[in-house]
Design a protein around this motif. Structure first.
Motif, PDB file in Angstrom:
ATOM      1  N   MET A  23      35.041  40.092  39.697  1.00 40.47           N
ATOM      2  CA  MET A  23      35.065  39.022  38.712  1.00 40.47           C
ATOM      3  C   MET A  23      35.339  37.691  39.404  1.00 40.47           C
ATOM      4  SD  MET A  23      37.496  38.758  35.301  1.00 40.47           S
ATOM      5  CE  MET A  23      38.883  39.460  36.171  1.00 40.47           C
ATOM      6  N   VAL A  24      34.737  36.630  38.862  1.00 43.10           N
ATOM      7  CA  VAL A  24      35.012  35.264  39.315  1.00 43.10           C
ATOM      8  C   VAL A  24      35.375  34.482  38.065  1.00 43.10           C
ATOM      9  CG1 VAL A  24      34.108  33.213  40.450  1.00 43.10           C
ATOM     10  CG2 VAL A  24      33.329  35.474  41.189  1.00 43.10           C
ATOM     11  N   GLU A  25      36.565  33.882  38.071  1.00 45.45           N
ATOM     12  CA  GLU A  25      37.015  33.165  36.884  1.00 45.45           C
ATOM     13  C   GLU A  25      37.583  31.803  37.254  1.00 45.45           C
ATOM     14  OE1 GLU A  25      40.428  35.140  35.036  1.00 45.45           O
ATOM     15  OE2 GLU A  25      40.714  36.223  36.911  1.00 45.45           O
ATOM     16  N   SER A  26      37.599  30.916  36.273  1.00 44.04           N
ATOM     17  CA  SER A  26      38.140  29.580  36.457  1.00 44.04           C
ATOM     18  C   SER A  26      39.412  29.473  35.626  1.00 44.04           C
ATOM     19  CB  SER A  26      37.110  28.548  36.004  1.00 44.04           C
ATOM     20  OG  SER A  26      37.599  27.255  36.205  1.00 44.04           O
ATOM     21  N   THR A  27      40.555  29.198  36.290  1.00 41.42           N
ATOM     22  CA  THR A  27      41.832  29.257  35.574  1.00 41.42           C
ATOM     23  C   THR A  27      42.742  28.040  35.734  1.00 41.42           C
ATOM     24  OG1 THR A  27      42.907  30.357  37.427  1.00 41.42           O
ATOM     25  CG2 THR A  27      41.878  31.773  35.778  1.00 41.42           C
ATOM     26  N   THR A  30      39.267  28.377  40.843  1.00 43.33           N
ATOM     27  CA  THR A  30      38.394  29.543  40.866  1.00 43.33           C
ATOM     28  C   THR A  30      39.111  30.685  41.567  1.00 43.33           C
ATOM     29  OG1 THR A  30      36.444  28.126  40.925  1.00 43.33           O
ATOM     30  CG2 THR A  30      36.141  30.424  41.571  1.00 43.33           C
ATOM     31  N   THR A  33      38.265  38.037  42.050  1.00 46.42           N
ATOM     32  CA  THR A  33      38.962  39.322  42.041  1.00 46.42           C
ATOM     33  C   THR A  33      38.060  40.346  42.721  1.00 46.42           C
ATOM     34  OG1 THR A  33      40.050  38.749  39.968  1.00 46.42           O
ATOM     35  CG2 THR A  33      40.063  41.073  40.595  1.00 46.42           C
ATOM     36  N   ARG A  39      43.202  39.145  44.745  1.00 50.06           N
ATOM     37  CA  ARG A  39      42.695  37.946  44.067  1.00 50.06           C
ATOM     38  C   ARG A  39      42.767  36.804  45.070  1.00 50.06           C
ATOM     39  NH1 ARG A  39      43.085  37.626  38.382  1.00 50.06           N
ATOM     40  NH2 ARG A  39      44.210  35.656  38.554  1.00 50.06           N
ATOM     41  N   PRO A  46      32.877  28.862  39.915  1.00 46.82           N
ATOM     42  CA  PRO A  46      32.243  30.156  39.655  1.00 46.82           C
ATOM     43  C   PRO A  46      30.719  30.086  39.768  1.00 46.82           C
ATOM     44  CG  PRO A  46      34.030  29.838  38.115  1.00 46.82           C
ATOM     45  CD  PRO A  46      33.858  28.529  38.879  1.00 46.82           C
ATOM     46  N   ARG A  50      28.434  32.340  42.261  1.00 48.93           N
ATOM     47  CA  ARG A  50      27.309  33.108  41.730  1.00 48.93           C
ATOM     48  C   ARG A  50      26.013  32.746  42.442  1.00 48.93           C
ATOM     49  NH1 ARG A  50      26.645  31.555  36.197  1.00 48.93           N
ATOM     50  NH2 ARG A  50      25.310  29.951  37.059  1.00 48.93           N
TER      51      ARG A  50
END
Length: 89
Positions: A23-27, A30, A33, A39, A46, A50
């Motif tokens: 998973m790639v997330e912006s929190t 970036t 996981t 992590r 992201p 990608r």
């Protein structure tokens, strides 16, 4: 493998095996996981991660179908390994 930059005072580039990305997330930073549960914070968005993964996979697909690989997105060792594997078939 793709090149990304670890978050920090001085972003440090490193190679990441994109097959390990879950998973790639912006929190808002970036966070990538991995299948290992690790992590990693990276500078890239992201969408940029990608795009790099897509570019890498397209290069591998080109190698498999036409025998060509764009070396600008793959390191010399990977080109040699993939090319050697292709020629053994």
């Amino acid at each position: 493998m793709i090149t990304v930059h670890r978050l920090g005072l001085e972003p440090k580039p490193f190679l990441l095996n994109c097959d390990l990305i879950v998973m790639v997330e912006s929190t808002p930073d970036t966070i990538v996981t991995l299948t290992t549960g690790d992590r990693i914070g990276v500078v890239e968005t992201p969408a940029e991660v990608r795009a790099e993964v897509a570019r890498w996979r397209a290069g591998v697909q080109r190698l498999a179908t036409r025998g060509g690989l764009d070396p600008t997105h793959v390191g010399p060792a990977e080109v040699r390994a993939l090319t050697a594997d292709h020629h053994r078939r």
